[in-house]
Write a protein that holds these residues in place. Structure first.
Motif, mmCIF file in Angstrom:
data_model
loop_
_atom_site.group_PDB
_atom_site.id
_atom_site.type_symbol
_atom_site.label_atom_id
_atom_site.label_comp_id
_atom_site.label_asym_id
_atom_site.label_seq_id
_atom_site.Cartn_x
_atom_site.Cartn_y
_atom_site.Cartn_z
ATOM 1 N N THR A 1 0.588 -1.051 0.246
ATOM 2 C CA THR A 1 0.136 -0.173 -0.057
ATOM 3 C C THR A 1 0.948 1.299 -0.158
ATOM 4 O OG1 THR A 1 -2.261 -1.299 1.119
ATOM 5 C CG2 THR A 1 -1.750 0.673 0.837
ATOM 6 N N ALA A 2 0.437 2.333 -1.341
ATOM 7 C CA ALA A 2 1.243 3.422 -1.083
ATOM 8 C C ALA A 2 0.398 4.634 -1.584
ATOM 9 C CB ALA A 2 2.414 3.282 -2.350
ATOM 10 N N ARG A 3 1.293 6.076 -1.108
ATOM 11 C CA ARG A 3 0.063 7.129 -0.951
ATOM 12 C C ARG A 3 1.011 8.166 -1.377
ATOM 13 N NH1 ARG A 3 0.046 11.621 1.902
ATOM 14 N NH2 ARG A 3 0.724 9.998 3.428
ATOM 15 N N VAL A 4 0.598 9.237 -2.835
ATOM 16 C CA VAL A 4 1.857 10.005 -2.908
ATOM 17 C C VAL A 4 1.022 11.073 -3.036
ATOM 18 C CG1 VAL A 4 3.952 10.160 -4.597
ATOM 19 C CG2 VAL A 4 3.274 7.962 -4.587
ATOM 20 N N GLN A 5 2.319 12.632 -1.783
ATOM 21 C CA GLN A 5 1.684 13.195 -2.834
ATOM 22 C C GLN A 5 3.112 13.778 -3.346
ATOM 23 O OE1 GLN A 5 -0.203 14.478 1.397
ATOM 24 N NE2 GLN A 5 -1.991 15.203 0.917
ATOM 25 N N LEU A 6 2.012 15.178 -4.178
ATOM 26 C CA LEU A 6 3.293 15.937 -5.452
ATOM 27 C C LEU A 6 3.003 17.860 -5.198
ATOM 28 C CD1 LEU A 6 3.919 13.386 -8.028
ATOM 29 C CD2 LEU A 6 5.161 13.953 -6.375
ATOM 30 N N PRO B 1 3.031 -5.540 5.537
ATOM 31 C CA PRO B 1 2.844 -5.875 6.184
ATOM 32 C C PRO B 1 3.784 -6.667 7.514
ATOM 33 C CG PRO B 1 3.099 -7.270 4.572
ATOM 34 C CD PRO B 1 2.889 -5.760 4.352
ATOM 35 N N ASP B 2 4.814 -6.294 7.341
ATOM 36 C CA ASP B 2 5.970 -6.299 8.111
ATOM 37 C C ASP B 2 6.693 -4.200 8.518
ATOM 38 O OD1 ASP B 2 6.081 -9.135 8.329
ATOM 39 O OD2 ASP B 2 8.045 -8.952 6.466
ATOM 40 N N GLY B 3 5.809 -3.509 8.178
ATOM 41 C CA GLY B 3 6.085 -1.989 8.794
ATOM 42 C C GLY B 3 5.540 -1.318 7.933
ATOM 43 N N SER B 4 6.122 0.328 8.424
ATOM 44 C CA SER B 4 6.083 1.342 6.892
ATOM 45 C C SER B 4 6.840 2.238 6.770
ATOM 46 C CB SER B 4 4.251 1.835 7.497
ATOM 47 O OG SER B 4 4.368 2.600 9.181
ATOM 48 N N ARG B 5 6.708 3.028 6.248
ATOM 49 C CA ARG B 5 7.709 3.794 6.113
ATOM 50 C C ARG B 5 7.188 5.447 5.435
ATOM 51 N NH1 ARG B 5 12.947 2.289 2.404
ATOM 52 N NH2 ARG B 5 13.906 4.796 2.961
ATOM 53 N N ASP B 6 7.841 6.394 6.545
ATOM 54 C CA ASP B 6 7.231 7.807 5.540
ATOM 55 C C ASP B 6 8.389 8.728 5.529
ATOM 56 O OD1 ASP B 6 4.318 7.610 6.081
ATOM 57 O OD2 ASP B 6 4.365 7.396 8.017
ATOM 58 N N LEU B 7 7.997 8.629 4.076
ATOM 59 C CA LEU B 7 9.394 9.482 3.067
ATOM 60 C C LEU B 7 9.139 10.890 2.643
ATOM 61 C CD1 LEU B 7 9.970 7.025 1.590
ATOM 62 C CD2 LEU B 7 11.334 6.890 3.044
#
Length: 141
Positions: A68-73, A100-106
């Motif tokens: 799952t991914a969400r991107v704002q530009l 399922p094993d974690g998340s990242r916010d960039l």
């Protein structure tokens, strides 16, 4: 504008749609990704991936680990056409990846160099040749 459609399709549409083929097809065969650690004049803190090294890393880390991914530009800025076949453009972005094993916010500032036909001139399409990713910038608009 063709240049911004390529970059936005690459960064947002392919990532959110989980379409690894669309993501990779926007990249030139000689593509290079550089993460600038925050000191633009010091290459010692940069992380660089080129060509197949980047393709393998991104397919595994971006697409396989995070379904799952969400991107704002931001709106594109610093768009510069250098002749008919070379362009640069920059965006600020926020990306949220969940798995399922974690998340990242960039978050960051992304600067792209694109060439119509890529470095080899073997297509009429715009290709991303170079991407420099850096920490978020304070900008006056």
């Amino acid at each position: 504008d063709e240049v911004t459609r390529v970059v936005e399709g690459f960064l947002r549409d392919a990532v959110e749609g989980r379409d690894v083929q669309a993501y990779l097809s926007a990249l030139d065969e000689d593509f290079q990704y550089t993460f600038d650690g925050g000191t633009p004049d010091d290459i010692d803190d940069d992380i660089v991936y080129a060509g197949d090294d980047y393709r393998g890393m991104v397919a595994e880390e971006l697409f396989d680990q995070y379904p799952t991914a969400r991107v704002q530009l931001s709106e594109p800025y610093e768009l510069q056409l250098q002749g008919a076949d070379v362009a640069t453009v920059e965006y600020d972005y926020d990306m949220s990846l969940r798995g399922p094993d974690g998340s990242r916010d960039l978050r960051g500032a992304a600067s792209f160099l694109l060439m119509r036909g890529g470095t080899r001139g073997d297509t009429d399409a715009w290709r991303i040749v170079d991407w420099v990713d850096s920490p978020p910038q304070q900008r006056e608009r």
